[in-house]
Write a protein that holds these residues in place. Structure first.
Motif, PDB file in Angstrom:
ATOM      1  N   TYR A 142       0.800  -1.231   0.000  1.00  0.00           N
ATOM      2  CA  TYR A 142       0.000   0.000   0.000  1.00  0.00           C
ATOM      3  C   TYR A 142       0.833   1.282   0.000  1.00  0.00           C
ATOM      4  O   TYR A 142       0.294   2.373  -0.074  1.00  0.00           O
ATOM      5  CB  TYR A 142      -0.936   0.021   1.224  1.00  0.00           C
ATOM      6  N   GLY A 143       2.142   1.144   0.119  1.00  0.00           N
ATOM      7  CA  GLY A 143       3.014   2.328   0.098  1.00  0.00           C
ATOM      8  C   GLY A 143       2.779   3.278   1.261  1.00  0.00           C
ATOM      9  O   GLY A 143       2.873   4.491   1.099  1.00  0.00           O
ATOM     10  N   THR A 144       2.476   2.740   2.447  1.00  0.00           N
ATOM     11  CA  THR A 144       2.171   3.606   3.587  1.00  0.00           C
ATOM     12  C   THR A 144       3.407   4.004   4.387  1.00  0.00           C
ATOM     13  O   THR A 144       3.363   4.938   5.174  1.00  0.00           O
ATOM     14  CB  THR A 144       1.189   2.905   4.559  1.00  0.00           C
ATOM     15  N   GLN A 145       4.505   3.262   4.185  1.00  0.00           N
ATOM     16  CA  GLN A 145       5.708   3.498   5.002  1.00  0.00           C
ATOM     17  C   GLN A 145       6.741   4.315   4.236  1.00  0.00           C
ATOM     18  O   GLN A 145       7.066   4.001   3.085  1.00  0.00           O
ATOM     19  CB  GLN A 145       6.317   2.158   5.436  1.00  0.00           C
ATOM     20  N   PHE A 146       7.245   5.338   4.900  1.00  0.00           N
ATOM     21  CA  PHE A 146       8.194   6.255   4.276  1.00  0.00           C
ATOM     22  C   PHE A 146       9.490   6.325   5.075  1.00  0.00           C
ATOM     23  O   PHE A 146       9.487   6.095   6.276  1.00  0.00           O
ATOM     24  CB  PHE A 146       7.596   7.679   4.227  1.00  0.00           C
ATOM     25  N   ASP A 147      10.575   6.657   4.389  1.00  0.00           N
ATOM     26  CA  ASP A 147      11.837   6.902   5.087  1.00  0.00           C
ATOM     27  C   ASP A 147      12.670   7.865   4.243  1.00  0.00           C
ATOM     28  O   ASP A 147      12.369   8.115   3.075  1.00  0.00           O
ATOM     29  CB  ASP A 147      12.587   5.581   5.307  1.00  0.00           C
ATOM     30  N   TRP A 148      13.726   8.381   4.873  1.00  0.00           N
ATOM     31  CA  TRP A 148      14.617   9.304   4.157  1.00  0.00           C
ATOM     32  C   TRP A 148      15.342   8.560   3.046  1.00  0.00           C
ATOM     33  O   TRP A 148      15.810   7.441   3.244  1.00  0.00           O
ATOM     34  CB  TRP A 148      15.642   9.887   5.124  1.00  0.00           C
ATOM     35  N   ASP A 149      15.420   9.179   1.870  1.00  0.00           N
ATOM     36  CA  ASP A 149      16.209   8.586   0.786  1.00  0.00           C
ATOM     37  C   ASP A 149      17.580   9.271   0.715  1.00  0.00           C
ATOM     38  O   ASP A 149      17.866  10.189   1.483  1.00  0.00           O
ATOM     39  CB  ASP A 149      15.455   8.648  -0.552  1.00  0.00           C
TER      40      ASP A 149
END
Length: 199
Positions: free
Chosen positions: A124-131
């Motif tokens: 679902y693409g709910t988790q984000f982090d720094w790229d």
């Protein structure tokens, strides 16, 4: 069973979590790895909630009401040092969702978080982090069209819209990317092994 006092207890766990998060945001410590005080609180909350679940089963809307049901999910979502507990809750939440006793959005967020910790693509693409460019971006996901279809099916906005919202939020909170991206990446991998997410 006194569901009312149990509901209050769960909401108190969530509030303690949010108060600490707010404190860390204000002091600029949220982006600096997994804060010790926060780690401790997450583990205590997970243990307390686990005891509740062992007593009453999953705290569904019909038992504890909407607010405590949401608070349950937040506590689970933040119990990142407890893989066994998180996976146990994901199964229970899946059953609750299939019986219309919990919001499918919570299940989407939880299954994505578990997938990310296990180095699998999220659905679902709910988790984000720094790229590596210093932006918050979605963690690995399978395919953007499929992700957006799944998101739409449970009432979420598109991944593109969500990315914009998340990036705005961290800007408003004055969060900044880690100073050493590679070092942080390495630390996360080590941590995942230590707590048992990956071998």
């Amino acid at each position: 069973m006194d569901y009312k006092s149990i509901a209050k207890k769960i909401i108190d766990l969530k509030n303690a979590d949010l108060v600490l998060r707010d404190k860390l945001v204000k002091s600029g410590q949220l982006s600096e790895g997994y804060n010790e005080e926060m780690k401790e609180l997450h583990n205590i909350n997970a243990k307390t909630l686990n005891d509740i679940i062992d007593t009453i089963g999953y705290p569904t809307i019909d038992k504890v009401g909407k607010e405590a049901n949401e608070a349950t999910w937040l506590v689970i979502q933040h119990s990142i040092g407890q893989p066994v507990f998180m996976k146990k809750c994901a199964e229970l939440l899946e059953s609750a969702v299939s019986e219309n006793k919990a919001d499918p959005k919570y299940l989407a967020y939880l299954t994505d978080r578990i997938a990310v910790f296990e180095d699998k693509p999220q659905l679902y693409g709910t988790q984000f982090d720094w790229d590596e460019y210093g932006n918050l971006s979605p963690n690995l996901f399978d395919h953007v069209t499929k992700v957006n279809e799944r998101r739409k099916a449970i009432g979420l906005n598109t991944l593109e819209e969500q990315t914009e919202i998340i990036r705005k939020q961290v800007k408003n909170e004055n969060q900044s990317p880690p100073t050493d991206f590679e070092k942080r990446k390495k630390e996360i991998e080590e941590w995942k092994k230590t707590v048992g997410w990956i071998k």
